[in-house]
Design a protein around this motif. Sequence first.
Motif, PDB file in Angstrom:
ATOM      1  N   VAL A 140       0.839  -1.197   0.000  1.00  0.00           N
ATOM      2  CA  VAL A 140       0.000   0.000   0.000  1.00  0.00           C
ATOM      3  C   VAL A 140       0.878   1.252   0.000  1.00  0.00           C
ATOM      4  N   SER A 192       2.452   1.827  -3.254  1.00  0.00           N
ATOM      5  CA  SER A 192       1.488   2.400  -4.203  1.00  0.00           C
ATOM      6  C   SER A 192       1.391   3.914  -4.032  1.00  0.00           C
ATOM      7  N   ILE A 193       1.452   4.364  -2.778  1.00  0.00           N
ATOM      8  CA  ILE A 193       1.406   5.814  -2.524  1.00  0.00           C
ATOM      9  C   ILE A 193       2.676   6.472  -3.082  1.00  0.00           C
ATOM     10  N   ALA A 194       3.809   5.806  -2.857  1.00  0.00           N
ATOM     11  CA  ALA A 194       5.073   6.345  -3.373  1.00  0.00           C
ATOM     12  C   ALA A 194       5.068   6.348  -4.909  1.00  0.00           C
ATOM     13  N   LEU A 195       4.446   5.324  -5.497  1.00  0.00           N
ATOM     14  CA  LEU A 195       4.437   5.195  -6.961  1.00  0.00           C
ATOM     15  C   LEU A 195       3.773   6.404  -7.628  1.00  0.00           C
ATOM     16  N   VAL A 196       2.732   6.947  -6.993  1.00  0.00           N
ATOM     17  CA  VAL A 196       2.026   8.071  -7.621  1.00  0.00           C
ATOM     18  C   VAL A 196       2.703   9.413  -7.332  1.00  0.00           C
ATOM     19  N   GLY A 197       3.890   9.359  -6.699  1.00  0.00           N
ATOM     20  CA  GLY A 197       4.686  10.580  -6.603  1.00  0.00           C
ATOM     21  C   GLY A 197       4.823  11.185  -5.219  1.00  0.00           C
ATOM     22  N   VAL A 198       4.421  10.473  -4.164  1.00  0.00           N
ATOM     23  CA  VAL A 198       4.617  11.001  -2.811  1.00  0.00           C
ATOM     24  C   VAL A 198       6.061  10.699  -2.393  1.00  0.00           C
ATOM     25  N   PRO A 199       6.850  11.719  -2.069  1.00  0.00           N
ATOM     26  CA  PRO A 199       8.256  11.476  -1.726  1.00  0.00           C
ATOM     27  C   PRO A 199       8.419  10.744  -0.395  1.00  0.00           C
ATOM     28  N   ARG A 255      12.198   4.104   2.975  1.00  0.00           N
ATOM     29  CA  ARG A 255      13.100   3.286   2.163  1.00  0.00           C
ATOM     30  C   ARG A 255      12.348   2.294   1.281  1.00  0.00           C
ATOM     31  N   PRO A 290       9.103   2.037  -4.470  1.00  0.00           N
ATOM     32  CA  PRO A 290       7.782   2.085  -5.120  1.00  0.00           C
ATOM     33  C   PRO A 290       7.644   1.064  -6.251  1.00  0.00           C
ATOM     34  N   ALA A 291       8.779   0.602  -6.801  1.00  0.00           N
ATOM     35  CA  ALA A 291       8.714  -0.384  -7.888  1.00  0.00           C
ATOM     36  C   ALA A 291       8.145  -1.720  -7.406  1.00  0.00           C
ATOM     37  N   VAL A 320       5.370  -2.300  -6.367  1.00  0.00           N
ATOM     38  CA  VAL A 320       3.994  -2.447  -6.872  1.00  0.00           C
ATOM     39  C   VAL A 320       4.006  -3.128  -8.237  1.00  0.00           C
ATOM     40  N   LEU A 321       5.015  -2.807  -9.064  1.00  0.00           N
ATOM     41  CA  LEU A 321       5.079  -3.424 -10.382  1.00  0.00           C
ATOM     42  C   LEU A 321       5.631  -4.847 -10.300  1.00  0.00           C
ATOM     43  N   ARG A 322       6.572  -5.036  -9.366  1.00  0.00           N
ATOM     44  CA  ARG A 322       7.307  -6.307  -9.320  1.00  0.00           C
ATOM     45  C   ARG A 322       6.533  -7.410  -8.612  1.00  0.00           C
TER      46      ARG A 322
END
Lengths: 253, 398
Positions: free
Chosen positions: B297, B300-307, B387, B390-391, B393-395
């Motif tokens: 989860v 997923s938040i990091a994936l959409v651009g949250v640093p 740390r 975010p990848a 989510v894809l992997r």
Amino acid sequence: MANMSLPCRSTCCPELTSAGLHMVDGRISLSGGGRRFEVHVPELQLDPGQALALTGASGSGKTLILEMLGLLRAPQDGTIYGVGNADLAALWQGGPRTPKLAEMRGRLFGFVPQSGGLLPFLTVRDNIALPQRVCGQPDPDWCASLIDRLGLGDQAGQYPASLSIGQRQRTAIARALSHRPRIVIADEPTSALDPASADQVLALFLETAAEQGAGVILSSHDLDRMDRHGIARRSLAVEAGPPVTSRLEAAPC
Amino acid sequence: MLIVSLAIRDLFRDRFFLICNTAILVGVLVPLLLLFGVKNGVYTALLEEMLADPASLQIDTAGNTTFTEADVAPIRDWPGVAFVTPKVRSQFDYVNVRATEGRRLAAALMIPSGAGDPTLPAGVTLASDRLVVSSGLARQLNLSEGAPLQLITQAEDRPRQLVLEAQVAHVLPEQALSGRAVLAPFEVLDLIEAFYDAYSLPDHGIDGTKPLEQRVPRYGGVRVYAEHLEELAGLQARLEERLGVATLARTREVEGLLGLGRNLTLALGLTAALASVGLGAALGFAFWSDVARKKGVLASIALVGVPGRSLMLFPMVQAMITGLMGLVLSWMGYQLAGRIAQNLFGGGLPDGAALTLITPGQTMGIGVSVMALLLCVSAIAGWSVQRIDPATVLREVT
């Protein structure tokens, strides 16, 4: 942002434009357990509104390329990579956790993970609006339009746990498009769906992305489906090592 | 702020973990608050009982000695001294008291007093014709505030009594002064001593054998009040060294109570420290395991651009809300347990004393400490969150 004038290293494409996504000599290297694996993208160009599928056997590095393109994995030195005039390769100079890198990832890209990647504590509507909130550009009308376009009107107030897999993927697609990104990256977006649903969802995805001029780059094993939907394909060819190297084949001219 | 809103929505959707973590907090805090409250309540009740009798702060020279003003004056400037008064010789500090309109006489002890004397209630001032009487004397002579009275002194071989007219300025409460006593300015006692010493007191119609002008002021002793109980023992030692006389004070009693307070505070402090370590570890690991469980989860938040630096606030915000809920529920639990304890065990305390007591300042301190502890332990979980790749989510396909 640095203005980029990209050198063309392709024998096939006489010139790489800087309007969409462009990568030249992109490389990633992985090592572990005494083995090394390299992925090489000699050149890649994706124009606005264009869709491109990366194909190849499992383990050929399709997801690695998507990660590199989506600012999730650092390319090796010497990689030239940009979207429009933005020099994305240079963003990695500050390390993998800089706010600028995250901000550019959020602004330029939309992602459709294989798993959907939805937040379980947000409704469909709020999941779709999330990238807009991250970018600080709320646009409820556009969200409503996406919900309507992707047939999610009845599910807008529901949570992901109560959705079917197809509904989740459609929500993920809407989320990926909600902040009008330049590029949408989709990792096997229809692999969890039955064939009929997969065709329907993919068609909606491509139509919606094309309407807003977003480039789509996706990975898939399903060559027939890519062909049926008219998606250009680039395959990865694995060469025995050491190191084992997976190279993205040249674009058909 | 987006990450705060996401953290709150996740926390309340995942209520089970919120309830578990809050229960851990309440389970540790309520017994600690109760222990602290009982320690405070009982100790404060004992202290108040002791301070209700101003004699607890008093140091009195023993027997009759002779001091001059030069001996006594510097003591008034010592730190920790609330009030100093000289005394007359002990055989001259008894008088007969009569209500002016009454017929009954009562012998009473004359006690020198004045501004700063802790026996005197705030706002009550003494004058040679405005005196304070103990409740025992007031009851016996039916005296009340404003009533006129007479101090009557009779000495051997003196044809006339010394009669001093005065008014009751205040009647002391029972616990402030026992027996029959009159608080008067030292000058009144000095006048009575002069009468016993056969000096002439023309202002009072007394013919003596010596003129008053020849009298050299001498003090039969000195009484000192400490400002606080903590200063009593030190002040007594210093006074004995300075004057070279023995003194009387409730030092052992006071030191015993203060020592009990210190020991209880130490024992409670150690208990609280151990409990804090346990609480910190339990909640620290709980927050850590929670973010490990929600890695997908958060990715997923990091994936959409949250640093990452914003993402690390996710468990910290949740910890703060958990802490606030835990504190509120613990406080309610403490109040409930305190009331039950008061009903069961509060009977042995002085009237009106609370068995459990935590002041607003202490409440604030406890709240801040708990929140700081949670902030620290959740920062470890926050460090692990920033740390997260975010990848993921894809992997990772779930």
